[in-house]
Motif scaffolding. Structure first.
Motif, PDB file in Angstrom:
ATOM      1  N   ILE B 115      64.711   2.934  20.165  1.00 40.11           N
ATOM      2  CA  ILE B 115      65.268   2.036  19.139  1.00 40.11           C
ATOM      3  C   ILE B 115      64.241   0.994  18.716  1.00 40.11           C
ATOM      4  O   ILE B 115      64.040   0.746  17.517  1.00 40.11           O
ATOM      5  CB  ILE B 115      66.568   1.378  19.652  1.00 40.11           C
ATOM      6  N   LEU B 116      63.541   0.411  19.708  1.00 42.08           N
ATOM      7  CA  LEU B 116      62.498  -0.566  19.369  1.00 42.08           C
ATOM      8  C   LEU B 116      61.436   0.071  18.459  1.00 42.08           C
ATOM      9  O   LEU B 116      61.028  -0.515  17.453  1.00 42.08           O
ATOM     10  CB  LEU B 116      61.825  -1.092  20.635  1.00 42.08           C
ATOM     11  N   GLY B 117      61.029   1.275  18.837  1.00 43.30           N
ATOM     12  CA  GLY B 117      60.016   1.971  18.053  1.00 43.30           C
ATOM     13  C   GLY B 117      60.502   2.258  16.646  1.00 43.30           C
ATOM     14  O   GLY B 117      59.762   2.109  15.671  1.00 43.30           O
ATOM     15  N   LEU B 118      61.770   2.643  16.532  1.00 44.80           N
ATOM     16  CA  LEU B 118      62.346   2.963  15.224  1.00 44.80           C
ATOM     17  C   LEU B 118      62.383   1.719  14.332  1.00 44.80           C
ATOM     18  O   LEU B 118      61.929   1.737  13.183  1.00 44.80           O
ATOM     19  CB  LEU B 118      63.756   3.528  15.407  1.00 44.80           C
ATOM     20  N   ILE B 119      62.905   0.601  14.888  1.00 49.38           N
ATOM     21  CA  ILE B 119      63.034  -0.622  14.093  1.00 49.38           C
ATOM     22  C   ILE B 119      61.659  -1.151  13.676  1.00 49.38           C
ATOM     23  O   ILE B 119      61.369  -1.307  12.481  1.00 49.38           O
ATOM     24  CB  ILE B 119      63.794  -1.711  14.885  1.00 49.38           C
ATOM     25  N   PHE B 120      60.788  -1.389  14.666  1.00 50.47           N
ATOM     26  CA  PHE B 120      59.507  -2.005  14.332  1.00 50.47           C
ATOM     27  C   PHE B 120      58.583  -1.034  13.616  1.00 50.47           C
ATOM     28  O   PHE B 120      57.825  -1.434  12.725  1.00 50.47           O
ATOM     29  CB  PHE B 120      58.856  -2.593  15.589  1.00 50.47           C
ATOM     30  N   GLY B 121      58.672   0.248  13.994  1.00 49.16           N
ATOM     31  CA  GLY B 121      57.843   1.239  13.324  1.00 49.16           C
ATOM     32  C   GLY B 121      58.176   1.326  11.836  1.00 49.16           C
ATOM     33  O   GLY B 121      57.284   1.314  10.987  1.00 49.16           O
ATOM     34  N   THR B 122      59.482   1.395  11.528  1.00 49.81           N
ATOM     35  CA  THR B 122      59.903   1.506  10.136  1.00 49.81           C
ATOM     36  C   THR B 122      59.555   0.237   9.364  1.00 49.81           C
ATOM     37  O   THR B 122      58.997   0.299   8.259  1.00 49.81           O
ATOM     38  CB  THR B 122      61.419   1.772  10.061  1.00 49.81           C
ATOM     39  N   LEU B 123      59.875  -0.921   9.956  1.00 47.16           N
ATOM     40  CA  LEU B 123      59.590  -2.189   9.271  1.00 47.16           C
ATOM     41  C   LEU B 123      58.099  -2.325   8.981  1.00 47.16           C
ATOM     42  O   LEU B 123      57.705  -2.687   7.861  1.00 47.16           O
ATOM     43  CB  LEU B 123      60.055  -3.370  10.129  1.00 47.16           C
ATOM     44  N   ALA B 124      57.277  -2.025   9.984  1.00 49.29           N
ATOM     45  CA  ALA B 124      55.833  -2.181   9.808  1.00 49.29           C
ATOM     46  C   ALA B 124      55.325  -1.251   8.712  1.00 49.29           C
ATOM     47  O   ALA B 124      54.539  -1.670   7.851  1.00 49.29           O
ATOM     48  CB  ALA B 124      55.105  -1.907  11.120  1.00 49.29           C
ATOM     49  N   ALA B 125      55.798   0.003   8.725  1.00 52.95           N
ATOM     50  CA  ALA B 125      55.302   0.968   7.738  1.00 52.95           C
ATOM     51  C   ALA B 125      55.710   0.563   6.322  1.00 52.95           C
ATOM     52  O   ALA B 125      54.902   0.616   5.398  1.00 52.95           O
ATOM     53  CB  ALA B 125      55.819   2.363   8.071  1.00 52.95           C
ATOM     54  N   ILE B 126      56.975   0.130   6.147  1.00 50.81           N
ATOM     55  CA  ILE B 126      57.431  -0.253   4.813  1.00 50.81           C
ATOM     56  C   ILE B 126      56.687  -1.493   4.340  1.00 50.81           C
ATOM     57  O   ILE B 126      56.212  -1.563   3.192  1.00 50.81           O
ATOM     58  CB  ILE B 126      58.956  -0.477   4.799  1.00 50.81           C
ATOM     59  N   THR B 127      56.555  -2.483   5.224  1.00 51.65           N
ATOM     60  CA  THR B 127      55.855  -3.713   4.844  1.00 51.65           C
ATOM     61  C   THR B 127      54.417  -3.405   4.442  1.00 51.65           C
ATOM     62  O   THR B 127      53.937  -3.875   3.394  1.00 51.65           O
ATOM     63  CB  THR B 127      55.843  -4.709   6.023  1.00 51.65           C
ATOM     64  N   PHE B 128      53.758  -2.594   5.266  1.00 53.36           N
ATOM     65  CA  PHE B 128      52.362  -2.283   4.967  1.00 53.36           C
ATOM     66  C   PHE B 128      52.243  -1.554   3.631  1.00 53.36           C
ATOM     67  O   PHE B 128      51.371  -1.877   2.812  1.00 53.36           O
ATOM     68  CB  PHE B 128      51.755  -1.452   6.102  1.00 53.36           C
ATOM     69  N   ALA B 129      53.144  -0.579   3.393  1.00 53.90           N
ATOM     70  CA  ALA B 129      53.097   0.170   2.135  1.00 53.90           C
ATOM     71  C   ALA B 129      53.340  -0.762   0.943  1.00 53.90           C
ATOM     72  O   ALA B 129      52.660  -0.669  -0.086  1.00 53.90           O
ATOM     73  CB  ALA B 129      54.126   1.294   2.159  1.00 53.90           C
ATOM     74  N   LEU B 130      54.309  -1.691   1.093  1.00 57.25           N
ATOM     75  CA  LEU B 130      54.617  -2.636   0.011  1.00 57.25           C
ATOM     76  C   LEU B 130      53.401  -3.494  -0.316  1.00 57.25           C
ATOM     77  O   LEU B 130      53.034  -3.667  -1.491  1.00 57.25           O
ATOM     78  CB  LEU B 130      55.763  -3.559   0.445  1.00 57.25           C
TER      79      LEU B 130
END
Lengths: 294, 336
Positions: B115-130
């Motif tokens: 769950i930690l990986g899912l939350i932070f992984g997704t947030l980090a990837a979206i933020t970086f892409a944005l």
């Protein structure tokens, strides 16, 4: 296009991205610096991205002093070369037969292939299979289980689908059989996709360590660079000489396990560094492919 | 069918030659084998059969026989016996599994790190892409992206090496924290069980953000430029454009990836935990796959280990169905 004004927002973004680059690259540069630094001097700490007392001793140790590490390097290269060649040959051969719409067994084989993307036996049954096949501590354990992947075959097949059919038709009229067509026409025309899939196979082979750990640790000759690195990492007690060899004492005098560890890390990273910029294309191919299929 | 296809194609389209040839070919193919029977076609395609047969055998041996191995979970499997000599025990191993406290710890660790990986992984990837999407300097943008996915291609062994080096007592992270005065004495990160989940998550984010961002970044490229023009006319700042245009435009991609990732919550593997873990943090590092490895292979309890594998697959299917059903209910995109 008219030039837009650089705003405060742009500067902040730029700084953030420089931050990302530093966080990504610093660890590699730090490890490179330590691997090129004198081992006793490294123990004083404070090495960042430049070596303080430059030496190649750590690398000489791997390529000259320590027979085990050199053999592990050789095994890594060997499995990468053999595994990539056999893998790409198998994938493209199967992909070609599936790109032939008129092939009588096209549908059943496609089904058998695609289903493997969704089912898997899991760790223990696979282990039992390898054992029953007599592949334990055998070089083939690096090659056979990784021969094919449904994803690679589908990527290659969809590329082959776009080769104009007229080319193979005319060859057929000239009397070429299906194997000749595959070898003389399809393979040369599919080189772009073959190159990318090969790179991916090579990266996968080069990076593997778990198959060595699970299936080949009984045979020291089959040890790979990644596995040696894993063993050093696993050995939390640094002073006990984690570089497993008879001449561990010799190493301790000139270098230390940490420096050797850094040098192995760099040697294991460099090939990846050389090829990875070419790999993005494959991902995009797979992406658009997925979109079309679903 | 192919007869109709060729004339129906507009003659001025650039794709026409290929389509025509394809049509012609299909017609040819249909004329010969269509009239011949199945056995004649089989004879003509000997080479194709020879080229695919070895790999069909390979698929059956290496991909399907292990699935058949699931039967081991319902037996008291003994390697020296043949399949017919095995003793069938029903759900005994599953009952044993559910009575084992260690199993619940492994499950907790797996889902926790998942769950930690899912939350932070997704947030980090979206933020970086944005952020990358907003970057003006094209060459620098390309360079940043290329550098950002380098860690994806190095093995977990190397990443684990990097993480332990960076986090060591005399390592750069401790040095940096001391320099800015946040800590007085170095922290021994790798020997603190409470930090293990966080370290694994951070390592995961460091390794995969750049790569995972590619898919979001690609989706952003498809946003209608007119939306931005309209927003600019209305006086929206770049920040607001990001929030109200770019982000909503990639929402379907986010939802689909979330559903798939939720299905994989339990399939986080064992590499990170095995390579970064040590005896001191073992209770926080034990994940289901490691548990299966230790019991199934380490202690020769093959049937028990297989039962763990089956349990994992069942949970995975349930999770993906729940996530998909939820997405359907709230009226968002779904996988199926």
């Amino acid at each position: 296009m008219k030039k837009r004004r650089i705003t405060f927002f742009d500067v902040i973004l730029l700084l953030l991205m420089i931050g990302v680059i530093i966080i990504t690259l610093y660890p590699f540069l730090n490890i490179l610096a330590i691997s090129l630094n004198d081992a006793t001097d490294t123990a004083r700490g404070g090495i960042h991205i430049f070596p303080r007392q430059f030496t190649l001793a750590n690398y000489q140790e791997i390529f000259g002093g320590n027979a085990n590490l050199f053999s592990a390097f050789g095994m890594s290269v060997l499995r990468t070369v053999v595994g990539t060649l056999t893998g790409i040959l198998a994938s493209s051969m199967l992909a070609y037969t599936l790109s032939r719409r008129d092939f009588v067994f096209n549908a059943p084989i496609s089904l058998i292939l695609v289903l493997t993307m969704f089912i898997s036996g899991g760790l223990i049954p696979e282990y039992m299979l390898i054992r029953d096949l007599g592949l334990m501590n055998n070089f083939l354990v690096y090659i056979l289980p990784m021969l094919l992947s449904a994803f690679n075959v589908i990527v290659i097949r969809s590329f082959m689908d776009n080769i104009p059919i007229a080319l193979t038709e005319s060859a057929k009229i000239d009397g070429a059989n299906d194997f000749t067509i595959f070898w003389k026409i399809i393979i040369p025309l599919s080189l772009p996709v073959i190159a990318t899939v090969s790179l991916f196979l090579a990266v996968g082979q080069w990076n593997s360590w778990f198959d060595t750990y699970l299936y080949a640790r009984g045979n020291a000759n089959l040890s790979t660079l990644q596995y040696e690195l894993m063993k050093i990492l696993d050995n939390t007690n640094v002073s006990s000489g984690s570089v497993t060899s008879a001449n561990a004492e010799v190493i301790a005098r000139q270098t230390n396990p940490q420096s050797i560890q850094m040098a192995i890390t760099i040697i294991a990273t460099v090939p990846i560094l050389l090829v990875y910029p070419f790999l993005q294309r494959y991902f995009v191919t797979g992406l658009t492919l997925g979109a079309v299929k679903s | 069918m192919s007869k109709n296809l060729a004339p129906a194609t507009p003659p001025n389209m650039p794709v026409t030659p290929t389509i025509r040839q394809k049509g012609k070919k299909e017609k040819g193919m249909q004329r010969i084998p269509g009239q011949k029977n199945f056995w004649q076609r089989l004879k003509n395609q000997k080479a194709l059969i020879l080229m695919s047969l070895p790999f069909v055998i390979w698929l059956i041996v290496f991909r399907y026989i292990p699935v058949f191995g699931w039967t081991m979970a319902f037996q008291d499997y003994k390697p020296q016996n043949t399949f017919f000599e095995q003793e069938w025990v029903g759900f005994k191993h599953f009952k044993d599994l559910f009575n084992e406290p260690t199993f619940y710890r492994a499950l907790e660790n797996t889902l926790g790190m998942g769950i930690l990986g899912l939350i932070f992984g997704t947030l980090a990837a979206i933020t970086f892409a944005l952020l990358l999407n907003e970057l003006r300097f094209t060459k620098f943008k390309k360079l940043t992206q290329t550098i950002s996915y380098l860690p994806h291609f190095v093995s977990w062994v190397i990443v684990a090496n990097i993480v332990t080096t960076m986090l060591s007592v005399s390592g750069p992270v401790n040095g940096f924290l001391e320099m800015i005065g946040l800590i007085d004495t170095p922290i021994n990160f790798m020997a603190n069980p409470n930090m293990f989940w966080g370290i694994v998550t951070a390592a995961e984010v460091w390794k995969s953000t750049g790569w995972n961002a590619i898919i979001y970044f690609a989706a952003m490229a498809g946003t209608d430029p007119q939306l931005y023009e309209a927003a600019k006319v209305d006086g929206a700042s770049r920040w607001r454009q990001m929030w109200h245009i770019t982000l909503p435009s990639i929402r379907p991609v986010i939802i689909v990836l979330l559903i798939l990732n939720i299905g994989n919550l339990i399939n986080i593997g064992f590499e990170k935990q095995m390579l970064l873990g040590n005896n001191i943090v073992a209770e926080r590092a034990l994940v289901i796959d490691l548990y299966a490895l230790n019991y199934g292979i380490g202690m020769f309890r093959y049937s028990f280990g297989t039962a763990i594998g089956i349990f994992k697959s069942v949970i995975s299917v349930i999770l993906i169905l729940i996530a998909n059903g939820f997405a359907r209910k709230v009226g968002e995109g779904r996988v199926f």
